[in-house]
Design a protein around this motif. Structure first.
Motif, PDB file in Angstrom:
ATOM      1  N   ASP A 254      -5.952 -24.484  13.853  1.00  0.00           N
ATOM      2  CA  ASP A 254      -6.966 -24.254  12.826  1.00  0.00           C
ATOM      3  C   ASP A 254      -6.291 -24.148  11.468  1.00  0.00           C
ATOM      4  O   ASP A 254      -5.568 -23.203  11.193  1.00  0.00           O
ATOM      5  N   ILE A 255      -6.507 -25.149  10.624  1.00  0.00           N
ATOM      6  CA  ILE A 255      -5.970 -25.170   9.265  1.00  0.00           C
ATOM      7  C   ILE A 255      -7.174 -25.122   8.337  1.00  0.00           C
ATOM      8  O   ILE A 255      -8.016 -26.011   8.368  1.00  0.00           O
ATOM      9  N   SER A 256      -7.259 -24.094   7.524  1.00  0.00           N
ATOM     10  CA  SER A 256      -8.361 -23.975   6.566  1.00  0.00           C
ATOM     11  C   SER A 256      -7.839 -24.283   5.168  1.00  0.00           C
ATOM     12  O   SER A 256      -6.630 -24.360   4.953  1.00  0.00           O
ATOM     13  N   PHE A 257      -8.745 -24.416   4.215  1.00  0.00           N
ATOM     14  CA  PHE A 257      -8.359 -24.744   2.847  1.00  0.00           C
ATOM     15  C   PHE A 257      -8.979 -23.759   1.876  1.00  0.00           C
ATOM     16  O   PHE A 257     -10.093 -23.296   2.073  1.00  0.00           O
ATOM     17  N   TYR A 258      -8.244 -23.456   0.817  1.00  0.00           N
ATOM     18  CA  TYR A 258      -8.820 -22.722  -0.298  1.00  0.00           C
ATOM     19  C   TYR A 258      -9.472 -23.750  -1.203  1.00  0.00           C
ATOM     20  O   TYR A 258      -8.808 -24.410  -1.986  1.00  0.00           O
ATOM     21  N   ARG A 259     -10.779 -23.926  -1.079  1.00  0.00           N
ATOM     22  CA  ARG A 259     -11.473 -24.846  -1.967  1.00  0.00           C
ATOM     23  C   ARG A 259     -12.969 -24.600  -1.862  1.00  0.00           C
ATOM     24  O   ARG A 259     -13.455 -24.064  -0.878  1.00  0.00           O
ATOM     25  N   ASP A 260     -13.698 -25.020  -2.862  1.00  0.00           N
ATOM     26  CA  ASP A 260     -15.139 -24.812  -2.846  1.00  0.00           C
ATOM     27  C   ASP A 260     -15.914 -26.106  -3.048  1.00  0.00           C
ATOM     28  O   ASP A 260     -17.093 -26.088  -3.313  1.00  0.00           O
TER      29      ASP A 260
END
Length: 189
Positions: free
Chosen positions: A77-83
């Motif tokens: 599970d790789i998440s991203f800081y982005r909106d």
């Protein structure tokens, strides 16, 4: 008080792969994996969440059919800081959790839908090695779009697509999107 960011306006430029082309590509990639690894002994497939997971599961089924035995598949599970959908200054962050099988002394195929800058794969490699010491790690991507920022190269590539930095590859898989195709879209300026 800052104003909320509006969603980027995107325009579809064309379809890169249909559902049947995705399926044929996965069949080809499954055979390439078996050939380049001299079978499936010690093989494990690890999908990068989100769209790498169904690709890993499909490839596991295909390879299992070729080799006449089940193939271990796991999830990173790789998440991203982005909106938004912008890929500028996106930072991959690993969400720690169980992988699903022991990676020690295994030939691991790390699977993602699109290879772009290489930052996701870099984070995934760190996460993978936190689970153990694989014998080897090979990268498989459905689409390689170039623009690398890190020295990362996929061993198995479904299709290479030349893009500009303003374009986005949008992979849609039935397990997640209830649709099956790969699109080239661009930001409307």
């Amino acid at each position: 008080m800052s104003e909320p960011k509006s969603k980027p306006q995107l325009r579809e430029k064309g379809r890169i792969m249909s559902a049947s082309e995705i399926e044929r590509t996965l069949v080809r990639l499954a055979h390439e994996i078996v050939e380049k690894n001299n079978g499936a002994d010690h093989l494990g497939l690890v999908g990068i969440k989100r769209r790498g997971v169904p690709l890993a599961e499909r490839l596991g089924s295909l390879i299992g059919g070729i080799e006449k035995r089940p193939i271990d598949t796991g999830v990173l599970d790789i998440s991203f800081y982005r909106d938004d959908l912008s890929t500028h200054d996106v930072r991959p962050v690993v969400v720690h959790g169980a992988l699903g099988f022991d990676v020690n002394d295994r030939n691991i195929i790390l699977i993602d839908d699109v290879l772009y800058t290489g930052r996701t794969i870099r984070a995934a490699l760190d996460a993978l090695f936190s689970h153990g010491r694989p014998r080897s790690v090979q990268l498989l991507v459905l689409i390689d779009r170039g623009h690398r920022e890190l020295p990362i190269e996929a061993r198995f590539v479904g299709r290479t697509v030349q893009t500009t930095n303003n374009e986005i590859i949008e992979v849609k898989l039935r397990e997640i999107d209830s649709d099956e195709q790969v699109l080239l879209v661009e930001h409307i300026v």
